[in-house]
Write an enzyme that holds these catalytic residues in place. Structure first.
Site, PDB file in Angstrom:
ATOM      1  N   ARG A 296      10.488  37.195 -17.148  1.00  0.00           N
ATOM      2  CA  ARG A 296      11.128  37.240 -18.481  1.00  0.00           C
ATOM      3  C   ARG A 296      10.294  38.193 -19.324  1.00  0.00           C
ATOM      4  NH1 ARG A 296      13.289  32.473 -22.364  1.00  0.00           N
ATOM      5  NH2 ARG A 296      14.959  32.722 -20.834  1.00  0.00           N
TER       6      ARG A 296
ATOM      7  N   HIS B 124      20.752  38.726 -19.451  1.00  0.00           N
ATOM      8  CA  HIS B 124      20.312  37.380 -19.076  1.00  0.00           C
ATOM      9  C   HIS B 124      21.248  36.864 -17.974  1.00  0.00           C
ATOM     10  CE1 HIS B 124      18.241  33.710 -19.163  1.00  0.00           C
ATOM     11  NE2 HIS B 124      18.539  33.248 -20.364  1.00  0.00           N
TER      12      HIS B 124
ATOM     13  N   GLN C 239      21.532  33.005 -16.954  1.00  0.00           N
ATOM     14  CA  GLN C 239      22.271  32.172 -17.901  1.00  0.00           C
ATOM     15  C   GLN C 239      23.773  32.315 -17.670  1.00  0.00           C
ATOM     16  OE1 GLN C 239      21.075  30.018 -20.512  1.00  0.00           O
ATOM     17  NE2 GLN C 239      23.219  29.435 -20.392  1.00  0.00           N
TER      18      GLN C 239
ATOM     19  N   ASP D 160      25.295  32.652 -29.740  1.00  0.00           N
ATOM     20  CA  ASP D 160      23.854  32.708 -29.463  1.00  0.00           C
ATOM     21  C   ASP D 160      23.169  33.023 -30.795  1.00  0.00           C
ATOM     22  OD1 ASP D 160      21.348  32.972 -28.239  1.00  0.00           O
ATOM     23  OD2 ASP D 160      21.737  34.971 -27.449  1.00  0.00           O
TER      24      ASP D 160
ATOM     25  N   CYS E  79      23.828  29.203 -25.083  1.00  0.00           N
ATOM     26  CA  CYS E  79      22.760  29.267 -24.078  1.00  0.00           C
ATOM     27  C   CYS E  79      21.555  28.431 -24.484  1.00  0.00           C
ATOM     28  CB  CYS E  79      22.355  30.718 -23.857  1.00  0.00           C
ATOM     29  SG  CYS E  79      21.885  31.576 -25.364  1.00  0.00           S
TER      30      CYS E  79
ATOM     31  N   ARG F 148      21.940  25.509 -15.295  1.00  0.00           N
ATOM     32  CA  ARG F 148      20.908  26.520 -15.028  1.00  0.00           C
ATOM     33  C   ARG F 148      20.161  26.157 -13.745  1.00  0.00           C
ATOM     34  NH1 ARG F 148      18.727  29.696 -19.001  1.00  0.00           N
ATOM     35  NH2 ARG F 148      17.693  30.648 -17.225  1.00  0.00           N
TER      36      ARG F 148
END
Ligand code: CP
Ligand code: NVA
Length: 306
Positions: A102, A129, A132, A219, A259, A287
């Site tokens: 990340r 991402h 996700q 988000d 998310c 996830r």
């Protein structure tokens, strides 16, 4: 499939293959069956940004599959002091069976993959991402039974989440509409690709974007690394909130996805968040299952680095 760097590298069949395996692993886990498919394998997890879900689900996922995960904070690694990703990749490839990273720049993830000899998984960059979105698609399919022909509406910042959702939705035959301020659109090249390859809309009109949507997604307005812009962004996005009014434009049975982490009262009203909490937390749970599927696909048939 050798890596998971961004969804645009995957075919629709590869994405569906991950979703199908994720469903199977979830079903088996719920029935008390754990397969040590990654026995003896070690995943290194490099974090240059904070994380709750990504860190814990990857770590628990590796454990459930019989392997191990190492949490590698960039504060402690030499990469945080300037050691190039090219060298880090070549060293870690001698110890590990896979790397999850990340970070900020997508180029850093691509560089690890180019110089290393083990699979690299993007655990979030400023650009994408993908992990996700695999969980998001899995969740939508659980609730709606299929994906093709459904409409996903995204309200808010054209950020890493929006970029990856565009690719995932278009690849799987879903229509995608985003409502965002003009200066906060998704990646221009991705929008061009989506317009040429699918049913894609980018507008400032929230009710147009949300019209007849099967799923409404949002988000945070300021992503990790954009903390300095928070005040500016609160102003720019103040009308871009997922709330009861937006949901009235969507289909009556539309689901809401986020998310997480969420900022109630900013990108989503507290009332709408709680009304759809089951969907949002199923999404968070997924996830784990989706990533286990990715790990099995990428790490299973490689010779173990022991
Ligand atoms: N959604 C997500 O990636 O959460 P974390 O930042 O907690 O990992
Ligand atoms: N856009 C958010 C997603 C967090 C999971 C960020 O990058 O901070």
């Amino acid at each position: 499939m050798k890596h998971l760097l961004k969804l645009s590298d995957l075919s629709a069949e590869e994405i569906l293959g991950i979703l199908n395996l994720a469903d199977q692993l979830k079903y088996e886990k719920k029935n008390g069956v754990d397969h040590p498919l990654l026995k003896g394998k070690t995943l290194g997890m490099i974090f240059q940004k904070s994380s709750t879900r990504t860190r814990v689900s990857f770590e628990a996922g590796m454990y459930q599959l019989g392997g191990n995960a190492l949490f590698l904070s960039s504060r402690d690694l030499q990469i945080g002091r300037g050691e190039p990703p090219q060298d880090t990749a070549r060293v870690l490839s001698r110890y590990l069976d896979g790397i999850m990273i990340r970070t900020f720049a997508q180029s850093e993830v691509e560089s690890l993959a180019e110089y290393g000899t083990i699979p690299v998984i993007n655990g979030l960059t400023d650009y994408a991402h993908p992990c996700q979105v695999l969980a998001d698609l899995m969740t939508i399919r659980e609730y709606k039974n299929s994906l093709k022909g459904l409409k996903l509406c995204f309200i808010g910042d054209g950020n890493n989440m929006a970029n990856s959702l565009i690719v995932g939705c278009v690849k799987l035959g879903m229509s995608f509409a985003i409502a965002c301020p003009e200066n906060y659109r998704p990646d221009a090249q991705l929008m061009k690709w989506a317009a040429e390859n699918g049913d894609f809309l980018c507008t400032t009109d929230i009710s147009l974007a949300a019209r007849d949507a099967d799923a409404v997604y949002t988000d945070v307005w300021a992503s990790m690394g954009q903390e300095d812009e928070t005040a500016l962004r609160i102003k720019a996005f103040k009308n871009y909130q997922v709330n009861a009014e937006v949901m009235r434009a969507a289909k009556p049975d539309a689901m809401v996805l986020h998310c997480l982490p969420a900022h109630r009262g900013e990108e989503i009203s507290g009332e709408t968040f709680e009304a759809h909490a089951d969907e949002i937390f199923d999404e968070a749970e997924n996830r784990l299952h989706a990533q286990k599927a990715v790990l099995v696909k990428l790490l299973r048939n490689r010779q173990t680095n022991e």
